[in-house]
Design a protein around this motif. Sequence first.
Motif, PDB file in Angstrom:
ATOM      1  N   ASP A  94      58.340  31.601  67.626  1.00 40.09           N
ATOM      2  CA  ASP A  94      59.681  32.207  67.679  1.00 40.09           C
ATOM      3  C   ASP A  94      60.732  31.232  67.138  1.00 40.09           C
ATOM      4  N   ALA A  95      60.697  30.013  67.623  1.00 38.83           N
ATOM      5  CA  ALA A  95      61.662  29.009  67.144  1.00 38.83           C
ATOM      6  C   ALA A  95      61.435  28.715  65.666  1.00 38.83           C
ATOM      7  N   GLY A  96      60.167  28.721  65.248  1.00 36.01           N
ATOM      8  CA  GLY A  96      59.859  28.486  63.837  1.00 36.01           C
ATOM      9  C   GLY A  96      60.421  29.577  62.938  1.00 36.01           C
ATOM     10  N   HIS A  97      60.323  30.826  63.393  1.00 35.29           N
ATOM     11  CA  HIS A  97      60.931  31.930  62.637  1.00 35.29           C
ATOM     12  C   HIS A  97      62.419  31.670  62.411  1.00 35.29           C
ATOM     13  N   LYS A  98      63.094  31.244  63.469  1.00 35.72           N
ATOM     14  CA  LYS A  98      64.540  31.016  63.368  1.00 35.72           C
ATOM     15  C   LYS A  98      64.838  29.887  62.389  1.00 35.72           C
ATOM     16  N   LEU A  99      64.078  28.812  62.497  1.00 35.75           N
ATOM     17  CA  LEU A  99      64.301  27.683  61.593  1.00 35.75           C
ATOM     18  C   LEU A  99      64.066  28.097  60.143  1.00 35.75           C
ATOM     19  N   ALA A 100      63.036  28.911  59.915  1.00 33.64           N
ATOM     20  CA  ALA A 100      62.737  29.339  58.541  1.00 33.64           C
ATOM     21  C   ALA A 100      63.916  30.108  57.943  1.00 33.64           C
ATOM     22  N   LEU A 101      64.570  30.930  58.755  1.00 32.03           N
ATOM     23  CA  LEU A 101      65.732  31.679  58.263  1.00 32.03           C
ATOM     24  C   LEU A 101      66.888  30.736  57.939  1.00 32.03           C
ATOM     25  N   LEU A 102      67.164  29.802  58.837  1.00 28.80           N
ATOM     26  CA  LEU A 102      68.261  28.861  58.579  1.00 28.80           C
ATOM     27  C   LEU A 102      67.962  28.005  57.338  1.00 28.80           C
ATOM     28  N   ALA A 103      66.704  27.604  57.175  1.00 28.50           N
ATOM     29  CA  ALA A 103      66.355  26.768  56.012  1.00 28.50           C
ATOM     30  C   ALA A 103      66.583  27.531  54.714  1.00 28.50           C
ATOM     31  N   SER A 104      66.249  28.803  54.719  1.00 26.96           N
ATOM     32  CA  SER A 104      66.450  29.608  53.516  1.00 26.96           C
ATOM     33  C   SER A 104      67.921  29.647  53.121  1.00 26.96           C
ATOM     34  N   ILE A 105      68.775  29.894  54.098  1.00 25.28           N
ATOM     35  CA  ILE A 105      70.216  29.900  53.815  1.00 25.28           C
ATOM     36  C   ILE A 105      70.686  28.513  53.379  1.00 25.28           C
ATOM     37  N   ALA A 106      70.252  27.515  54.120  1.00 24.04           N
ATOM     38  CA  ALA A 106      70.771  26.167  53.899  1.00 24.04           C
ATOM     39  C   ALA A 106      70.416  25.645  52.521  1.00 24.04           C
ATOM     40  N   PHE A 107      69.192  25.920  52.074  1.00 23.76           N
ATOM     41  CA  PHE A 107      68.715  25.271  50.855  1.00 23.76           C
ATOM     42  C   PHE A 107      68.522  26.232  49.688  1.00 23.76           C
ATOM     43  N   GLY A 108      68.899  27.500  49.876  1.00 20.72           N
ATOM     44  CA  GLY A 108      68.792  28.459  48.787  1.00 20.72           C
ATOM     45  C   GLY A 108      67.352  28.724  48.386  1.00 20.72           C
ATOM     46  N   THR A 109      66.464  28.675  49.352  1.00 21.33           N
ATOM     47  CA  THR A 109      65.032  28.862  49.084  1.00 21.33           C
ATOM     48  C   THR A 109      64.540  30.167  49.691  1.00 21.33           C
ATOM     49  N   ARG A 110      63.447  30.706  49.129  1.00 24.51           N
ATOM     50  CA  ARG A 110      62.829  31.892  49.717  1.00 24.51           C
ATOM     51  C   ARG A 110      62.244  31.518  51.073  1.00 24.51           C
ATOM     52  N   VAL A 111      62.409  32.410  52.045  1.00 26.50           N
ATOM     53  CA  VAL A 111      61.910  32.108  53.395  1.00 26.50           C
ATOM     54  C   VAL A 111      60.444  31.712  53.306  1.00 26.50           C
ATOM     55  N   ALA A 112      60.087  30.617  53.948  1.00 25.58           N
ATOM     56  CA  ALA A 112      58.722  30.113  53.830  1.00 25.58           C
ATOM     57  C   ALA A 112      58.219  29.677  55.197  1.00 25.58           C
ATOM     58  N   PHE A 113      58.099  30.672  56.071  1.00 26.23           N
ATOM     59  CA  PHE A 113      57.612  30.363  57.418  1.00 26.23           C
ATOM     60  C   PHE A 113      56.191  29.806  57.375  1.00 26.23           C
TER      61      PHE A 113
END
Lengths: 428, 428
Positions: B203-222
């Motif tokens: 669950d926490a990993g899902h959230k981090l993956a979303l924030l990382a996508s926004i933060a770094f302009g990358t496709r979500v990569a859970f």
Amino acid sequence: MSEPLRLGIAGLGTVGVGVLKILRREAAMLTARTGREITVSAVSARNRGKDRGVSLDGYVWEDDPVALAARDDIDIFVELMGGSDGPAKAATEAALKSGKDVVTANKAMLAVHGQALAELAEGNGRVIRYEAAVAGGIPVVKALTEGLAGNRITRVMGVMNGTCNYILTRMQSSGLPYDEVFQEASDLGYLEADPNLDVGGIDAGHKLALLASIAFGTRVAFDAMELEGIGRVTIDDIKAAADMGFRIKLLGVSQMTGRGLEQRMAPCLVPAASPIGQLEGGTNMVVLEGDAVGQIVLRGAGAGEGPTASAVLGDICDIARNFRLPVFGQPAGTLTDVQPASSTTPAPYYVRLALQDKPGALAKVATVLGEAGVSIHRMRQYDHKGGRAPVLIVTHKTQRSALDLAIAGMAGTGVVEGDPVALRIESV
Amino acid sequence: MSEPLRLGIAGLGTVGVGVLKILRREAAMLTARTGREITVSAVSARNRGKDRGVSLDGYVWEDDPVALAARDDIDIFVELMGGSDGPAKAATEAALKSGKDVVTANKAMLAVHGQALAELAEGNGRVIRYEAAVAGGIPVVKALTEGLAGNRITRVMGVMNGTCNYILTRMQSSGLPYDEVFQEASDLGYLEADPNLDVGGIDAGHKLALLASIAFGTRVAFDAMELEGIGRVTIDDIKAAADMGFRIKLLGVSQMTGRGLEQRMAPCLVPAASPIGQLEGGTNMVVLEGDAVGQIVLRGAGAGEGPTASAVLGDICDIARNFRLPVFGQPAGTLTDVQPASSTTPAPYYVRLALQDKPGALAKVATVLGEAGVSIHRMRQYDHKGGRAPVLIVTHKTQRSALDLAIAGMAGTGVVEGDPVALRIESV
């Protein structure tokens, strides 16, 4: 892709230069994020010849910010001059009247003229954005107007003047008295040209007034705020508070009560272990409390080139994305007049006084407090020095008016030297 | 005033009911803030007859959320069912295809299908908003996509699963072992139906993956995330970490490096006195670092009816105000593929191992570490019990690969019992 968004920037101090640097360096990133090219058409500042470390090539120079604001080739007037009146206000008005949106870092202008400017903006179908005016890089205006829009806000608190927090934490860590640390801060360039804006609590009060207006849907009412600076906080207070597990902070608190709006910006005691108690140096912290969300705490740099420029850029990007909302989160005409309530919410207080070395002296003070209905939670009397003993009192929750009555009564006891100091203890 | 904004809400659990309550109670406030009336046309849930403590009168009932999503009388489909696939995904797709905006609290669906859904949304000119999916009531998606839009984000960190933080802080305060506290949390209803979503870090990993996508302009990569749950954290680790001034937290860290994107969600040590170290119980904390703004810390309730409903309402209000932006802050087609970098950024590590009571045992372990290039910062050996001595080591900064080499080598020494535990020490 839409048309470019064209800026006119007035004021090329630290923040203005910071904004220009980001616009030049990150043009592609900003376009990717907003879908528009963001360009600068013209700039204005007091001194054209000054070397600012950033090229002004390609920007029209205007000596007069009002002329800049009214130019046909700008869409947003970026006001970074400061000052509640004068050129900043004149140029902001010119911008709105000529159909420009405004982004500003000017807390003083909005705290004093916010209602009139909001009406002018809305009358012209324009927005004023001012994230940079409150708590530097912390996106607190956005959190309050947008993220928490589904909440009734119950309380807003904040440590929002980094200079005051620097002075208070430096006194704490060094044991130096106020005057010396004030001089240090001055030497380090931390103080405004008029230091009373900082240490008098005015700058932080301006910020609190803006947040209160958004939070409670009220017309900005800086004049109605209880305002007290940190100039009377002594090193003895800092040490005594620490002894009892507290820190002294210049903390703003605003809450809507049944009697009206409480707004105070004043030094107060907070638990040393609380997040606000642990806030060191120039960092800012804002606490937002809503009926649905509970408590949200935001922390970050409250000033400086990067953090303030970040906030200005956030506002510019919002406008580029065509995010438009009323200045205080709801139409200016629907904001209600403030019924100012002095701080009648009971709280515990810290009281420091100097007691003469006479038999029964402490009993007299205790009697005066009791007669005013103020009950004592903790008391410490320290060794006499030069015929006076410092006495520290922490009261149970009481009305400030009752405490003021007791303090007034102490003068008549003949055993208290000078004016007692009373500071509210906030639950944070 | 504009036309009313009409909602269809699928999922009437705690959050859905919380949203309905606010919509009913605060209709006037929401209209004042957004300029539009916000109404509910239809709802859907598994059990029509259930008493939810809120009236559903006046709302059309749909058994099928896909049918709800496609109704002509809704503008926003509010997806509060959960689950990465199944009805939530089918209904979200139906909503987007039929021209509805989507507001969702569904981190799993977006972490797994975010790119495809973002493309579908943008292809149909629609938005997906998901503030409630990350860190409950904290407006962190908004802070990252909007407030900090002028920044290159350098690092994102967060404690974003309240259940794990509850378990870890409860172990710390009670001295109880993991299994007992896990059972307590289960009895209190803190765990998901599949507890591994919580304690496995998913669950926490899902959230981090979303924030990382926004933060770094990358496709979500859970899938590319290093993921480790808290199930192997023992009470001995908690106590040993505390002895050395640390706390153990399930902390997510994502940063862009020269080698690619680091994303890890794993138990690690943080200084006990740091803001993250002091985070107790179910509270969430997110740390955002940008090149201009420096460090911004956001804290608040990460779950529960009120906080999650607050986030859903914030998104609804944004859409009512016609704030529209791409799902991950820039067009889905411009998001770059992730080059996953395992955590090659050097860090100090905490290592716990059980040493046999043999002469020269400690020297052998130290030799293996030295040969792998791992240097020891602090070491403690405790009293032998049953022929084994617990040994705690804090290393200097090292590559995880070097440490793994050393740990593999320990098996060959014949003096180490069982598998050593190694946890990264994060600077926060």
